[in-house]
Design a protein around this motif. Structure first.
Motif, PDB file in Angstrom:
ATOM      1  N   GLY A  17      67.323   8.551 -33.956  1.00  0.00           N
ATOM      2  CA  GLY A  17      67.780   9.057 -35.248  1.00  0.00           C
ATOM      3  C   GLY A  17      69.292   9.073 -35.322  1.00  0.00           C
ATOM      4  N   ILE A  18      69.816   8.820 -36.513  1.00  0.00           N
ATOM      5  CA  ILE A  18      71.277   8.770 -36.704  1.00  0.00           C
ATOM      6  C   ILE A  18      71.762  10.054 -37.380  1.00  0.00           C
ATOM      7  CG2 ILE A  18      73.122   7.657 -38.045  1.00  0.00           C
ATOM      8  CD1 ILE A  18      72.400   6.160 -35.521  1.00  0.00           C
ATOM      9  N   ASN A  58      73.121  -1.450 -41.380  1.00  0.00           N
ATOM     10  CA  ASN A  58      72.621  -2.191 -40.220  1.00  0.00           C
ATOM     11  C   ASN A  58      72.488  -1.285 -38.999  1.00  0.00           C
ATOM     12  OD1 ASN A  58      72.443  -4.595 -41.612  1.00  0.00           O
ATOM     13  ND2 ASN A  58      74.418  -5.383 -40.882  1.00  0.00           N
ATOM     14  N   VAL A  59      73.454  -0.388 -38.814  1.00  0.00           N
ATOM     15  CA  VAL A  59      73.423   0.524 -37.672  1.00  0.00           C
ATOM     16  C   VAL A  59      72.199   1.436 -37.752  1.00  0.00           C
ATOM     17  CG1 VAL A  59      74.612   2.431 -36.528  1.00  0.00           C
ATOM     18  CG2 VAL A  59      75.919   0.471 -37.366  1.00  0.00           C
ATOM     19  N   ILE A  60      71.936   1.954 -38.940  1.00  0.00           N
ATOM     20  CA  ILE A  60      70.791   2.856 -39.112  1.00  0.00           C
ATOM     21  C   ILE A  60      69.475   2.111 -38.871  1.00  0.00           C
ATOM     22  CG2 ILE A  60      69.542   4.283 -40.788  1.00  0.00           C
ATOM     23  CD1 ILE A  60      72.330   4.865 -42.057  1.00  0.00           C
ATOM     24  N   ARG A  61      69.387   0.899 -39.395  1.00  0.00           N
ATOM     25  CA  ARG A  61      68.165   0.112 -39.170  1.00  0.00           C
ATOM     26  C   ARG A  61      67.982  -0.208 -37.689  1.00  0.00           C
ATOM     27  NH1 ARG A  61      69.460  -2.270 -44.320  1.00  0.00           N
ATOM     28  NH2 ARG A  61      70.812  -3.816 -43.290  1.00  0.00           N
ATOM     29  N   ALA A  97      69.087   1.517 -35.133  1.00  0.00           N
ATOM     30  CA  ALA A  97      68.699   2.746 -34.445  1.00  0.00           C
ATOM     31  C   ALA A  97      67.216   3.050 -34.654  1.00  0.00           C
ATOM     32  CB  ALA A  97      69.558   3.909 -34.936  1.00  0.00           C
ATOM     33  N   ALA A  98      66.750   2.870 -35.882  1.00  0.00           N
ATOM     34  CA  ALA A  98      65.335   3.123 -36.169  1.00  0.00           C
ATOM     35  C   ALA A  98      64.431   2.213 -35.338  1.00  0.00           C
ATOM     36  CB  ALA A  98      65.058   2.942 -37.654  1.00  0.00           C
ATOM     37  N   SER A  99      64.863   0.977 -35.148  1.00  0.00           N
ATOM     38  CA  SER A  99      64.056   0.041 -34.351  1.00  0.00           C
ATOM     39  C   SER A  99      64.000   0.459 -32.887  1.00  0.00           C
ATOM     40  CB  SER A  99      64.623  -1.378 -34.461  1.00  0.00           C
ATOM     41  OG  SER A  99      65.825  -1.519 -33.719  1.00  0.00           O
ATOM     42  N   ARG A 147      67.235   8.879 -47.788  1.00  0.00           N
ATOM     43  CA  ARG A 147      66.410   7.694 -48.071  1.00  0.00           C
ATOM     44  C   ARG A 147      66.701   6.563 -47.086  1.00  0.00           C
ATOM     45  NH1 ARG A 147      66.555   7.104 -54.704  1.00  0.00           N
ATOM     46  NH2 ARG A 147      65.200   8.891 -55.172  1.00  0.00           N
ATOM     47  N   MET A 148      67.927   6.525 -46.572  1.00  0.00           N
ATOM     48  CA  MET A 148      68.287   5.499 -45.596  1.00  0.00           C
ATOM     49  C   MET A 148      67.689   5.788 -44.215  1.00  0.00           C
ATOM     50  SD  MET A 148      72.293   5.085 -46.667  1.00  0.00           S
ATOM     51  CE  MET A 148      72.726   4.177 -45.185  1.00  0.00           C
ATOM     52  N   GLY A 149      67.212   7.005 -44.018  1.00  0.00           N
ATOM     53  CA  GLY A 149      66.630   7.366 -42.732  1.00  0.00           C
ATOM     54  C   GLY A 149      67.528   8.203 -41.839  1.00  0.00           C
ATOM     55  N   VAL A 150      68.666   8.653 -42.349  1.00  0.00           N
ATOM     56  CA  VAL A 150      69.568   9.504 -41.575  1.00  0.00           C
ATOM     57  C   VAL A 150      68.895  10.850 -41.315  1.00  0.00           C
ATOM     58  CG1 VAL A 150      71.781  10.739 -41.649  1.00  0.00           C
ATOM     59  CG2 VAL A 150      71.626   8.364 -42.445  1.00  0.00           C
TER      60      VAL A 150
END
Length: 645
Positions: A363-364, A352-355, A357-359, A401-404
C-alpha cells in the motif's frame, strides 16, 4: 516530602473560621492515590497525595485552579454551591493500534459546583485512577449563540523538589513549533526554560519516591493546546496558551473561543512509584472521546519502507521509489511512503508508482503539506490541498480511488484552536475515504487515536531525520532514546522513524550500535512504523535480523515495563497474540549488565539479538525460558531485541 497522619475517607467537608475552608477528596480504586480539593478565600486549589498504610506523602503540592474569561472571572470570587456523590467510572474499549489492544478503565469521579461573583456556574470534574489523576473545567449553560473567550487558565502544577525532564517550547519559524527539541537530561524541578516561550508537554518529574508525568487529553476544536510558562518558582508550573504569532496570524486568536456549554480538555497527572507507570499507562486514551467511526475494519497498522531518509530526492524518481516498494514487498511490510515532491516527479509518475506497488501487494502512503497560508514552507509540496474543506475532500476522494492507503500531513506548527480544528477535520475527511493518517511537524498526541483510530502516528519528536544534519543529536541519541519511552511515547504513538544502521553521510555518524537501532522497533510504539534505513543495507543483514524486522508488529496487545530509568536504560516487553517481543537500550556511554525479569511469561523459547563486535554487527543467543530472570550485557550505547514464543 512531608508525611501526614490521617483518617481515610472518600469524601469529607470541613468548615473552619471565617475562611469557610472546605475540602473534598476522591481516591483511586486501589486506595493509594488521593485527589484533594480545597475551597479557601473564594479560590479553588488541589493537591495529590499517596498513602501506604497510615502514612501519606504529598505527590503534588497545593496548586491553583480556575479560568479567566473575557466575559467572566472563574478563578477568584468563587462560592461553593454543591458537590456530587462520588461516582465509579468503568469502561472497556478496543484500540486499533497502540501499546494495548483491549483497554479497561476504572476510576472514581467527583464534580464540584461553584459560582462566580456574578452568579454564573462553574464546574470542576475530577477523576482518580490507579495510575494518575485528571480534572477539567466546565461552563454550563444554554447560550449557544454567545461566545466566551478564555483569556487565561490559572491551572498550576506545584511539584515538590526533585528532577525534571522537559523540552522547551519552540519559537515560531519556518519549521516550528513542532515539539522537536531534544531532552537534554535531568534538571532540578523549578528550572526556568532557556527562552521566554516556556516548556512543552509532556513533562516528567521524579520527586522522592514518586514519578509524575503532566500532560493533557481529550482536546477538541473548542479549545487550544497548552504548554507551561517559562518560570516555575519553587516548582509551581503554570499553564500557558499558544503564542499569538503561531500560524502567521491566519489561524485566529491564541485564546480559545467557544459557545456555552463547553468543557476544557482534561489536565492529566500520571503518577506512580516507578517510572514504568509512565510506560504502561493508557490514561490519555481513557480520558478521550470514544471512537466515532462505525467501521474500523479497514484500519490496519503496519511497517513502512521510506525512501526519503536515505535519498531526499527519491520521491521525484519512479525508479528510486520502486526499490523501496520492492523492499517492502520482500520484507512483507504493509506500506511504502512517498514523501515530499511526488507531485512534480522528474522521472515517471505517481500513478505508475501506485499501480506498481499494488502489483507487489504494498500500500502507498502519500505526503502532503498542510499549508495553506498558516505555514511558509513553500518549497515542499503538494500544498494548498488540506486547509480548505472542499479541496481536501476532493483530493482524498481522488487518491482513494487510485488505491492510496494513507497520508502523511506535515508542517502544522501551531496549537491554536483553529489549528486543532484543522487536525480533526483532516482525520474526519480521511476516515470517509478509508485513509490512514500520519501527522508531522505537529502537536503532541492528546488521545485522538481512540476517537479517530485512522490516526496511526504523530511526529512531535526529534527523530531519526536529525541524522541528516545534526551531529549533536547523533552524539546524544542513546540518552534521548531512553528518555522518550517515559515522556513523549508514553502519551501516544511516536513516528521517530527508527532503524538507521548506516551513517547518513560522512559528516553525521550515528554512535549507537546496530542492535540498539534494531531494538527501537519494539521500544518505540507507532501504528505506522517507518523503517528509515536504505534499501541496499538489507542485502547485507543476517537472516535472523531480516526475520525479526519482517515479523515485528506495529501494534500491540499488551506492554510490560521491566526495568530502567530515563538517561540510563530501558527494558520492556510487548505482546502480540501469544508471542512476546522484548527489547532494551543502553542510554549511557559505558557498557552494563541488565537483569531481565520475565516472570510474567509462563514459558517459551528465547531468541536474543544482541550487540556484536564491532558495534555494526550482531550476535545471537537462544535458550529456553527456565530461569525467569536472566542477564544481558549491553555495550556502550548498545541494546538488544528478542522474541519469546
Amino acid at each position: 516530602m512531608g508525611k501526614i497522619w490521617f483518617f481515610v475517607c472518600f469524601l469529607f467537608l470541613i468548615s473552619c473560621g471565617t475562611d469557610h475552608k472546605r475540602q473534598w477528596e476522591v481516591s483511586s480504586p486501589s486506595g493509594n492515590l488521593h485527589f484533594h480539593f480545597i475551597h479557601e478565600n473564594s479560590r479553588l486549589y488541589y493537591l495529590v497525595t499517596w498513602t501506604e498504610g497510615e502514612e501519606r506523602d504529598t505527590v503534588v503540592r497545593k496548586s491553583p485552579l480556575g479560568l479567566v474569561c473575557l466575559e467572566q472571572n472563574y478563578a477568584a470570587g468563587l462560592s461553593f454551591d454543591s458537590v456530587s456523590k462520588i461516582k465509579k467510572i468503568t469502561e472497556a474499549y478496543v484500540m486499533r493500534s497502540g501499546k494495548q489492544r483491549e483497554c479497561f478503565t476504572e476510576a472514581y469521579e467527583l464534580t464540584l459546583y461553584l459560582r462566580n461573583l456574578s452568579g454564573y456556574p462553574f464546574l470542576l470534574t475530577a477523576r482518580a485512577y490507579n495510575d494518575g489523576v485528571a480534572f477539567r473545567y466546565e461552563l454550563p449553560g444554554k447560550e449557544e449563540t454567545s461566545k466566551h473567550t478564555v483569556v487565561s487558565e490559572q491551572t498550576g502544577f506545584y511539584i515538590p523538589s526533585g528532577k525534571a525532564w522537559m523540552i522547551r517550547y519552540d519559537a515560531v519559524n519556518e519549521w516550528a513549533p513542532a515539539y522537536e527539541k531534544d531532552y537534554k537530561g535531568a534538571m532540578p524541578v523549578g528550572s526556568s526554560s532557556p527562552d521566554s516561550l516556556g516548556w512543552a508537554l509532556p513533562a516528567l518529574f521524579h520527586s522522592g519516591k514518586y514519578w509524575m508525568l503532566v500532560t493533557e487529553a481529550g482536546l477538541d476544536s473548542s479549545y487550544c493546546g497548552i504548554h507551561l510558562q517559562q518560570h516555575a518558582p519553587d516548582g509551581l508550573y503554570l499553564v500557558r496558551f499558544p503564542e499569538e504569532n503561531e500560524g502567521y496570524g491566519v489561524m485566529g486568536s491564541s485564546r480559545p473561543i467557544s459557545s456555552l456549554p463547553f468543557k476544557t480538555p482534561w489536565r492529566v497527572i500520571v503518577a506512580g512509584k516507578t517510572p514504568g507507570v509512565m510506560v504502561e499507562t493508557n490514561l490519555v486514551y481513557h480520558l478521550s472521546a470514544p471512537c466515532e467511526l462505525a467501521d474500523t475494519s479497514w484500519i490496519k497498522p503496519g511497517k513502512v519502507s521510506w525512501s526519503w531518509w536515505g535519498d531526499h530526492e527519491s520521491p521525484c524518481y519512479e525508479s528510486r521509489l520502486r526499490k523501496y516498494i520492492d523492499l517492502a514487498s520482500r520484507m512483507k511490510w504493509e506500506y511504502s511512503l512517498i514523501d515530499a515532491g511526488w507531485h512534480a516527479m522528474k522521472e515517471g509518475n505517481i500513478e505508475n508508482v501506485i499501480r506498481y506497488a499494488a502489483s507487489k501487494g504494498v500500500g502507498i502512503l502519500l505526503w502532503y503539506n498542510s499549508g495553506g497560508p498558516h505555514n511558509r514552507v513553500m518549497n515542499a509540496g503538494p500544498r494548498d490541498l488540506m486547509h480548505v474543506d472542499t479541496i481536501r475532500e476532493r483530493e482524498f476522494e481522488r487518491i482513494s480511488r487510485m488505491g492510496v492507503k494513507g497520508v502523511k500531513v506535515d508542517f502544522f506548527q501551531s496549537d491554536k484552536q483553529q489549528m486543532i480544528k484543522l487536525y480533526l477535520d483532516i482525520l474526519k475527511s480521511a476516515a470517509r475515504y478509508h485513509l490512514l493518517v500520519d501527522f508531522h511537524g505537529c502537536t503532541i498526541p492528546r488521545g485522538w487515536s481512540r476517537t479517530y483510530p485512522n490516526l496511526m502516528t504523530m511526529e512531535a519528536v526529534s527523530g531519526a531525520e536529525q541524522y541528516s544534519w545534526d551531529t549533536v543529536f547523533a552524539d546524544n541519541a542513546q540518552t534521548h532514546h531512553t528518555i522518550l519511552p517515559f515522556t513523549r511515547n508514553a502519551i501516544g504513538p511516536m513516528d521517530y522513524t527508527p532503524v538507521t544502521f548506516s551513517h547518513y553521510n560522512d559528516k553525521v555518524h550515528h554512535k549507537t550500535t546496530w542492535a540498539h537501532e534494531l531494538a527501537l522497533t519494539v521500544v518505540f510504539e507507532s501504528g505506522l512504523q517507518h523503517i528509515a534505513e536504505r534499501a541496499e543495507t538489507f542485502n547485507h543483514l543476517p537472516v535472523y535480523v531480516l526475520d525479526f524486522l519482517r515479523n515485528v508488529p506495529a501494534a500491540w496487545d499488551e506492554t510490560r515495563f521491566i526495568c530502567g530509568e530515563p538517561e540510563k536504560e530501558i527494558v520492556l516487553a510487548r505482546r502480540k497474540g501469544q508471542v512476546w517481543y522484548i527489547a532494551g537500550l543502553n542510554g549511557e556511554k559505558e557498557g552494563k549488565v541488565v537483569k531481565v525479569d520475565c516472570s510474567f511469561i509462563e514459558k517459551g523459547k528465547v531468541t536474543l539479538i544482541k550487540d556484536g563486535t564491532p558495534p555494526s554487527t550482531f550476535s545471537k543467543d537462544e535458550f529456553e525460558l527456565k530461569e525467569k530472570v536472566f542477564e544481558i550485557y549491553l555495550a556502550p550505547r548498545g541494546g538488544f531485541a528478542g522474541i519469546i514464543r
